[in-house]
Write an enzyme that holds these catalytic residues in place. Structure first.
Site, PDB file in Angstrom:
ATOM      1  N   ALA A 255      35.079  37.323  43.277  1.00 39.76           N
ATOM      2  CA  ALA A 255      36.521  36.665  43.791  1.00 39.76           C
ATOM      3  C   ALA A 255      37.199  35.961  42.873  1.00 39.76           C
ATOM      4  CB  ALA A 255      35.984  35.833  45.006  1.00 39.76           C
ATOM      5  N   CYS A 375      40.773  47.230  38.624  1.00 42.01           N
ATOM      6  CA  CYS A 375      41.856  47.291  37.767  1.00 42.01           C
ATOM      7  C   CYS A 375      41.813  48.175  36.595  1.00 42.01           C
ATOM      8  CB  CYS A 375      42.588  45.810  37.412  1.00 42.01           C
ATOM      9  SG  CYS A 375      41.270  44.743  36.579  1.00 42.01           S
TER      10      CYS A 375
END
Length: 429
Positions: A255, A375
């Site tokens: 996170a 990503c």
């Protein structure tokens, strides 16, 4: 106040720590910025980011203009010369000032005897600049990426690899996320216009705004009050696919720094969110983000491969797994990634991702949703990862994102001007 000529030596030291020691620029730069006046911080950042963005070219020039490399204790001078090249090629610093300040940088790193060498190399470049740049334009170094990554991109994207590389070599736009619990996006855009700035909404992500011109966060209307957060548009796609609902138990795994945790809570303020990350230092940023936005979540340090250690037998309605990855989709934002990653890292990361997926899947309730995101733009971490997961996990089904043969949605860097990102939405049967 520090002398401005220290900027060049500080930039050289920062780049050296990234390239030679494998340190992240985000860790190296902040303490160095504390050593310069506020008015010089932006230039120091520009020199560090710029040299790392164009490192292949600057290294190529040094090899052309110097008969033997700088080694040992003189190695910082190697990077100081790169800083000089970068100023002459890419900045508005007057050439005479770029030369003078770079040469003086040798004093700051206790190599005054090399001032003449630095001056000579930079002046030789000025004399031969046109010829050198013409030759560089046909060299392998022109892509400004390490060779292993160019090959991987060519193999994965035979018709698009050049576009990806070009996007990686550009400066990134500044994207924001409007906090829907405070304002509508259109309402906040009006406040932005009142402040003398202009922004543009993203067509697919309902909270995303791109600034026409990047601005310091303190200039943004309501930033301190939590009205808006800096977050790339593609990263905002995670909460869009997750579609969190009030009252649900939601796990945000991997996170830190907390941008997606807070987005989940903006979309579903009454959700019960557990945010977990393996890096205890980075978890402090999760707390900071939640505090600024006035939100609450349970935050724990833990390894995604061993959920029993941080959640017992708890199950979740929705899980966001923003998996550890090569970050090859955000190179334009973090150019040091090109020089920190190695070809061998990709297989190791893919193995780690698979282990986390397998470990956390049993913690998803039947009928629940897991969004796997990276990503990265490399298929080994994305499409191939999900394809093999579906083959070995009979109670997992793909939803909304791709087909079983081509699972997931891959955003390439520059597409709708967001970063490179991958999402796969999985439903538990």
């Amino acid at each position: 106040m520090k002398k401005q000529n220290n900027l060049r030596s500080l930039a050289a030291q920062a780049v050296e720590q990234v390239v030679e020691q494998g340190q992240s620029l985000s860790n190296v730069l902040p303490p160095l910025q504390q050593k310069v006046a506020d008015k010089d911080k932006a230039l120091l950042q520009e020199l560090c980011f710029g040299v790392l963005r164009t490192l292949s070219q600057l290294e190529w020039l040094i090899n052309k203009l110097m008969s033997r490399p700088m080694t040992g204790k003189q190695r910082t001078v190697h990077y100081l010369i790169m800083v000089g090249f970068y100023q002459l090629l890419y900045t508005r610093v007057p050439p005479h000032a770029a030369l003078a300040e770079t040469v003086e940088g040798a004093v700051a790193i206790k190599r005054p005897q090399l001032k003449g060498l630095i001056n000579g190399v930079l002046r030789q470049f000025q004399r031969q600049q046109e010829t050198l740049l013409n030759e560089f334009a046909t060299s392998d170094a022109r892509f400004l990426h390490p060779g292993w990554l160019v090959k991987r991109l060519q193999n994965a994207y035979p018709t698009q690899w050049q576009r990806i590389i070009d996007a990686n070599n550009q400066r990134p736009p500044m994207w924001l996320r409007v906090n829907r619990t405070h304002h509508t996006r259109d309402g906040w855009l009006g406040l932005l216009e009142d402040a003398g700035m202009k922004g543009y909404p993203h067509p697919d992500y309902p909270d995303a705004v791109r600034l026409e011109t990047p601005a310091p966060v303190h200039a943004l209307p309501g930033f301190a009050e939590g009205w808006v957060t800096v977050q790339d548009a593609s990263a905002q796609g995670c909460a869009v696919f997750l579609a969190p609902q009030n009252g649900e138990h939601i796990l945000d795994l991997c996170a830190a720094p907390g941008g997606k945790t807070s987005h989940i809570l903006e979309v579903a303020p009454e959700a019960d969110v557990l945010a977990v990350d393996i890096d205890e230092q980075r978890l402090s940023r999760v707390y900071d983000n939640l505090k600024r936005l006035g939100m609450k979540a349970t935050v724990k340090q833990g390894d995604g491969r061993y959920p029993a250690q941080w959640c017992g037998e708890q199950q979740f309605d929705r899980i966001l797994l923003d998996a550890p990855c090569s970050a090859t989709g955000v190179i334009r934002r973090h150019p040091d990634i090109k020089w920190l990653r190695r070809d061998r890292d990709i297989a190791e990361l893919a193995q780690l991702q698979a282990e986390i997926l397998d470990a956390v899947w049993p913690r998803l309730k039947p009928g629940g949703t897991l969004v796997y995101a990276t990503c990265s733009v490399l298929p080994e971490e994305n499409r191939d990862q999900i394809k093999t997961f579906l083959q070995r996990t009979p109670d997992a089904a793909l939803s909304e994102t791709g087909t079983p043969d081509q699972p997931g949605q891959q955003n390439l860097p520059g597409g709708e001007e967001g970063d490179g990102f991958f999402y796969a939405k999985l439903i538990k049967k």
